[in-house]
Scaffold this motif. Sequence first.
Motif, short mmCIF file in Angstrom:
data_model
loop_
_atom_site.label_atom_id
_atom_site.label_comp_id
_atom_site.label_asym_id
_atom_site.label_seq_id
_atom_site.Cartn_x
_atom_site.Cartn_y
_atom_site.Cartn_z
N LEU A 156 -8.67 -5.58 1.07
CA LEU A 156 -9.59 -4.59 1.86
C LEU A 156 -9.56 -3.23 1.33
O LEU A 156 -8.35 -2.90 0.72
CB LEU A 156 -8.85 -4.95 3.29
N PHE B 159 -8.64 3.95 10.87
CA PHE B 159 -9.30 3.50 9.48
C PHE B 159 -10.21 2.51 9.59
O PHE B 159 -9.82 1.35 10.38
CB PHE B 159 -8.11 2.96 8.58
N PHE C 275 -10.06 0.41 2.20
CA PHE C 275 -10.09 1.25 3.35
C PHE C 275 -10.90 2.55 3.10
O PHE C 275 -10.78 3.29 2.11
CB PHE C 275 -8.57 1.51 3.77
N GLY C 276 -11.29 3.06 4.16
CA GLY C 276 -11.92 4.61 4.28
C GLY C 276 -10.62 5.53 4.19
O GLY C 276 -9.51 5.23 4.55
N GLY C 277 -10.99 6.77 4.13
CA GLY C 277 -10.02 7.86 4.14
C GLY C 277 -9.36 8.34 5.44
O GLY C 277 -8.60 9.05 5.64
N TYR D 85 0.81 -1.03 -0.13
CA TYR D 85 -0.06 0.00 0.03
C TYR D 85 0.92 1.43 -0.01
O TYR D 85 2.12 1.38 0.51
CB TYR D 85 -0.94 -0.08 1.22
N GLY E 246 -5.28 8.51 3.14
CA GLY E 246 -5.77 7.23 2.79
C GLY E 246 -4.96 6.20 2.12
O GLY E 246 -3.67 6.67 1.68
#
Lengths: 112, 114
Positions: free
Chosen positions: B102, B90, B104-106, A36, A43
């Motif tokens: 997954l 999160f 994720f939200g911000g 990520y 975010g």
Amino acid sequence: SQTIHQWPATLVQPVGSPLSLECTVEGTSNPNLYWYRQAAGRGLQLLFYSVGIGQISSEVPQNLSASRPQDRQFILSSKKLLLSDSGFYLCAWRGSYNSPLHFGNGTRLTVT
Amino acid sequence: AQSVAQPEDQVNVAEGNPLTVKCTYSVSGNPYLFWYVQYPNRGLQFLLKYITGDNLVKGSYGFEAEFNKSQTSFHLKKPSALVSDSALYFCAVTRGSAGNMLTFGGGTRLMVKP
């Protein structure tokens, strides 16, 4: 118990230079592995994930690539870094489908 | 497609007061829901998850979350906030047993003031 190692913790690289970030997991076998990127402390953007050796799925087209040469090793690479590649890179692993992601401590990359 | 919304960028609470961090989701099929906490310059730490069963799930550090299927929500709660709870939170969702990824939200920044 399972642990995840990610290095380096911080990295400053010039534009156009190559990149290699490494992540290894201990104490489990055949994990799902993920890269990520987190920009501006907010975010999370999924870059790559892998369900097995040599199996890489890319979620966002860009100048980064990933490889999984061994079961518990996941590498993020670039041939030529861009300024926009700066960010906080997080490696994570997951076991079964109902288990959570477990994250490494991240690498802060600054491209200058 | 699956998505998560955390409508508040920041939540401010006084120490000792209850806290709620909101999360709504969209996913086809049964959702698997997760909450994570992130401290500065660190990776995300898992707090709790909802897979199936009781709608109220309890997790680490005294946090709990309530799954509400009709409202597609999974709000994070704690009865009494601590200054040390100040962090970035999160919410994440995946699609049942078929979900490899997954979403994720911000993120919501929680500030607990003494």
